[in-house]
Design an enzyme around this catalytic site. Structure first.
Site, PDB file in Angstrom:
ATOM      1  N   ASP A   1      -7.793  -3.153  -1.345  1.00 13.23           N
ATOM      2  CA  ASP A   1      -8.504  -2.064  -2.006  1.00 13.23           C
ATOM      3  C   ASP A   1      -9.798  -1.857  -1.237  1.00 13.23           C
ATOM      4  O   ASP A   1     -10.517  -2.815  -0.940  1.00 13.23           O
ATOM      5  CB  ASP A   1      -8.787  -2.343  -3.474  1.00 13.23           C
ATOM      6  CG  ASP A   1      -9.157  -1.050  -4.197  1.00 13.23           C
ATOM      7  OD1 ASP A   1      -8.282  -0.163  -4.325  1.00 13.23           O
ATOM      8  OD2 ASP A   1     -10.340  -0.891  -4.583  1.00 13.23           O
TER       9      ASP A   1
ATOM     10  N   SER B   1       0.859  -1.191   0.000  1.00 15.20           N
ATOM     11  CA  SER B   1       0.000   0.000   0.000  1.00 15.20           C
ATOM     12  C   SER B   1       0.885   1.227   0.000  1.00 15.20           C
ATOM     13  O   SER B   1       1.910   1.263   0.693  1.00 15.20           O
ATOM     14  CB  SER B   1      -0.908   0.026   1.228  1.00 15.20           C
ATOM     15  OG  SER B   1      -1.645   1.234   1.229  1.00 15.20           O
TER      16      SER B   1
ATOM     17  N   ARG C   1     -11.492  -3.934   7.259  1.00 15.33           N
ATOM     18  CA  ARG C   1     -10.135  -4.432   7.008  1.00 15.33           C
ATOM     19  C   ARG C   1      -9.798  -5.562   7.995  1.00 15.33           C
ATOM     20  O   ARG C   1      -9.218  -6.577   7.597  1.00 15.33           O
ATOM     21  CB  ARG C   1      -9.148  -3.255   7.148  1.00 15.33           C
ATOM     22  CG  ARG C   1      -7.716  -3.572   6.754  1.00 15.33           C
ATOM     23  CD  ARG C   1      -6.936  -2.295   6.511  1.00 15.33           C
ATOM     24  NE  ARG C   1      -7.485  -1.573   5.376  1.00 15.33           N
ATOM     25  CZ  ARG C   1      -8.163  -0.420   5.483  1.00 15.33           C
ATOM     26  NH1 ARG C   1      -8.342   0.169   6.653  1.00 15.33           N
ATOM     27  NH2 ARG C   1      -8.658   0.139   4.404  1.00 15.33           N
TER      28      ARG C   1
ATOM     29  N   TYR D   1     -12.247   8.515   5.539  1.00 14.30           N
ATOM     30  CA  TYR D   1     -13.605   8.904   5.919  1.00 14.30           C
ATOM     31  C   TYR D   1     -13.948   8.542   7.375  1.00 14.30           C
ATOM     32  O   TYR D   1     -15.108   8.704   7.787  1.00 14.30           O
ATOM     33  CB  TYR D   1     -14.618   8.227   4.978  1.00 14.30           C
ATOM     34  CG  TYR D   1     -14.466   8.619   3.524  1.00 14.30           C
ATOM     35  CD1 TYR D   1     -15.093   9.763   3.007  1.00 14.30           C
ATOM     36  CD2 TYR D   1     -13.683   7.857   2.659  1.00 14.30           C
ATOM     37  CE1 TYR D   1     -14.952  10.115   1.674  1.00 14.30           C
ATOM     38  CE2 TYR D   1     -13.523   8.215   1.318  1.00 14.30           C
ATOM     39  CZ  TYR D   1     -14.162   9.341   0.835  1.00 14.30           C
ATOM     40  OH  TYR D   1     -14.012   9.692  -0.490  1.00 14.30           O
ATOM     41  N   ASP D   2     -12.975   8.063   8.141  1.00 10.73           N
ATOM     42  CA  ASP D   2     -13.263   7.658   9.528  1.00 10.73           C
ATOM     43  C   ASP D   2     -13.999   8.721  10.346  1.00 10.73           C
ATOM     44  O   ASP D   2     -14.906   8.378  11.109  1.00 10.73           O
ATOM     45  CB  ASP D   2     -11.966   7.255  10.256  1.00 10.73           C
ATOM     46  CG  ASP D   2     -11.524   5.837   9.929  1.00 10.73           C
ATOM     47  OD1 ASP D   2     -12.389   4.987   9.648  1.00 10.73           O
ATOM     48  OD2 ASP D   2     -10.311   5.575   9.962  1.00 10.73           O
TER      49      ASP D   2
ATOM     50  N   ASN E   1      -0.464   4.058   0.897  1.00  9.24           N
ATOM     51  CA  ASN E   1      -1.128   4.911   1.890  1.00  9.24           C
ATOM     52  C   ASN E   1      -0.558   4.549   3.264  1.00  9.24           C
ATOM     53  O   ASN E   1      -0.812   3.467   3.788  1.00  9.24           O
ATOM     54  CB  ASN E   1      -2.640   4.661   1.833  1.00  9.24           C
ATOM     55  CG  ASN E   1      -3.425   5.477   2.842  1.00  9.24           C
ATOM     56  OD1 ASN E   1      -2.965   5.737   3.945  1.00  9.24           O
ATOM     57  ND2 ASN E   1      -4.630   5.866   2.461  1.00  9.24           N
ATOM     58  N   ALA E   2       0.224   5.478   3.840  1.00  8.64           N
ATOM     59  CA  ALA E   2       0.965   5.173   5.066  1.00  8.64           C
ATOM     60  C   ALA E   2       0.039   4.750   6.202  1.00  8.64           C
ATOM     61  O   ALA E   2       0.360   3.836   6.968  1.00  8.64           O
ATOM     62  CB  ALA E   2       1.799   6.383   5.480  1.00  8.64           C
ATOM     63  N   LYS E   3      -1.108   5.404   6.318  1.00  9.47           N
ATOM     64  CA  LYS E   3      -1.996   5.084   7.445  1.00  9.47           C
ATOM     65  C   LYS E   3      -2.692   3.740   7.246  1.00  9.47           C
ATOM     66  O   LYS E   3      -2.916   2.997   8.196  1.00  9.47           O
ATOM     67  CB  LYS E   3      -3.009   6.209   7.650  1.00  9.47           C
ATOM     68  CG  LYS E   3      -2.336   7.461   8.179  1.00  9.47           C
ATOM     69  CD  LYS E   3      -3.310   8.564   8.485  1.00  9.47           C
ATOM     70  CE  LYS E   3      -2.587   9.690   9.204  1.00  9.47           C
ATOM     71  NZ  LYS E   3      -3.432  10.890   9.322  1.00  9.47           N
TER      72      LYS E   3
HETATM   73  O1  LIG Z   1      -4.165   1.914  -3.072  1.00  5.50           O
HETATM   74  P1  LIG Z   1      -3.277   2.091  -1.872  1.00  5.50           P
HETATM   75  O2  LIG Z   1      -1.858   2.360  -2.244  1.00  5.50           O
HETATM   76  O3  LIG Z   1      -3.377   0.959  -0.895  1.00  5.50           O
HETATM   77  O4  LIG Z   1      -3.770   3.408  -1.052  1.00  5.50           O
HETATM   78  P2  LIG Z   1      -5.118   4.241  -1.317  1.00  5.50           P
HETATM   79  O5  LIG Z   1      -5.283   5.252  -0.233  1.00  5.50           O
HETATM   80  O6  LIG Z   1      -5.152   4.724  -2.738  1.00  5.50           O
HETATM   81  O7  LIG Z   1      -6.218   3.131  -1.071  1.00  5.50           O
HETATM   82  P3  LIG Z   1      -7.455   2.697  -1.975  1.00  5.50           P
HETATM   83  O8  LIG Z   1      -7.141   2.844  -3.396  1.00  5.50           O
HETATM   84  O9  LIG Z   1      -7.851   1.338  -1.460  1.00  5.50           O
HETATM   85  O10 LIG Z   1      -8.567   3.749  -1.576  1.00  5.50           O
HETATM   86  C1  LIG Z   1      -9.147   3.624  -0.309  1.00  5.50           C
HETATM   87  C2  LIG Z   1      -9.745   4.921   0.143  1.00  5.50           C
HETATM   88  O11 LIG Z   1     -10.967   4.616   0.841  1.00  5.50           O
HETATM   89  C3  LIG Z   1     -11.026   5.248   2.080  1.00  5.50           C
HETATM   90  N1  LIG Z   1     -10.910   4.246   3.158  1.00  5.50           N
HETATM   91  C4  LIG Z   1     -10.565   2.929   3.030  1.00  5.50           C
HETATM   92  N2  LIG Z   1     -10.499   2.330   4.219  1.00  5.50           N
HETATM   93  C5  LIG Z   1     -10.795   3.272   5.125  1.00  5.50           C
HETATM   94  C6  LIG Z   1     -10.867   3.268   6.526  1.00  5.50           C
HETATM   95  O12 LIG Z   1     -10.564   2.201   7.247  1.00  5.50           O
HETATM   96  N3  LIG Z   1     -11.200   4.404   7.131  1.00  5.50           N
HETATM   97  C7  LIG Z   1     -11.473   5.502   6.413  1.00  5.50           C
HETATM   98  N4  LIG Z   1     -11.404   5.604   5.106  1.00  5.50           N
HETATM   99  C8  LIG Z   1     -11.069   4.488   4.450  1.00  5.50           C
HETATM  100  C9  LIG Z   1      -9.856   6.219   2.117  1.00  5.50           C
HETATM  101  O13 LIG Z   1     -10.278   7.450   1.605  1.00  5.50           O
HETATM  102  C10 LIG Z   1      -8.852   5.593   1.171  1.00  5.50           C
HETATM  103  O14 LIG Z   1      -7.988   6.531   0.593  1.00  5.50           O
HETATM  104 MG   LIG Z   2      -5.253   3.358  -4.273  1.00  8.36          MG
END
Ligand SMILES: O=P(O)(O)OP(=O)(O)OP(=O)(O)OC[C@H]1O[C@@H](n2cnc3c(O)ncnc32)[C@H](O)[C@@H]1O
Ligand SMILES: [Mg+2]
Length: 204
Positions: A73, A8, A188, A158-159, A10-12
């Protein structure tokens, strides 16, 4: 020890994935993030479903590194928006990963939707692909309600707008839950729990 790449950007999200894997106590596998491998090009998330996109990311990770690869995803599926933002959640406002702008736009779009029709689900598809090509995809969902104002500072995305239906959340947003509580309830956490048996078999 076999390595598992968690792919991923996305760091968080990565922190959450690694935390849930740690808590599951999968011995005999070294879990690493993208910072531990050579950079490789980001593949466009062109899938129509969370499952398709999770596989796109996991396959790209295996191709680039030769390691077993796990990708998530995920997104928010809002009933009043016919399931959107869905796979477009990360870039709903047009700017990828701008959580504040995404939240603001979502709130504006459903400002006229009454409280009893503000249901939504967080969805996570997690894909595990191994170098031999075998693929496993699982899904977790988390039902809740979209709040009218953001609350809380934990989590990401969106948490702050999502109040889980679970009684134990006691009306808190998922950004007000401590990490372990979110993991125990979340999309997740649920998806990864389904992957644990397959992950354990990697260690053999
Ligand atoms: O694809 P990667 O590199 O993993 O990182 P990303 O942030 O682009 O990840 P996604 O394509 O899966 O998009 C997921 C988005 O959905 C939202 N999201 C997913 N899980 C979440 C959670 O547990 N809490 C809040 N928002 C969440 C959040 O805005 C994420 O950026
Ligand atoms: Mg993504």
């Amino acid at each position: 020890m076999p390595k598992l790449l968690v792919a991923s950007r996305n760091a968080k999200k990565l922190v959450e994935l690694q935390r849930v894997l740690d808590a599951a106590g999968i011995d005999g596998i070294e879990v690493i993030g993208l910072d531990a491998v050579d950079e490789y090009p980001e593949v466009p998330e062109t899938g129509a479903t969370f499952e398709d996109n999770a596989l796109i990311k996991a396959v790209a990770g295996v191709e680039a590194t030769g390691l077993a690869c796990l990708a998530d995803d995920s997104g928010l599926s809002v009933d009043a928006l016919n399931g959107m933002p869905g796979v477009l959640s990360a870039r709903w406002s047009g700017r990828h990963g701008d959580d504040q702008a995404n939240n603001d736009l979502l709130l504006a779009q459903i400002s006229d939707v009454p409280d009893d029709r503000r249901g939504a689900a967080f969805v996570s598809a997690c894909a595990l692909v191994v170098p031999s090509g075998e693929r496993t995809v699982v899904r977790g969902e988390w039902r809740g309600t979209i709040l009218r104002e953001p609350r809380g500072a934990n989590g990401f995305g969106y948490d702050p707008l999502f109040a889980p239906d679970d009684a134990v959340a006691q009306g808190r947003s998922s950004a007000e839950l401590p990490a372990e509580e979110k993991d125990a309830l979340s999309h997740r956490g649920a998806a990864l729990a389904r992957l644990v048996p397959t992950l354990r078999s990697l260690a053999d």
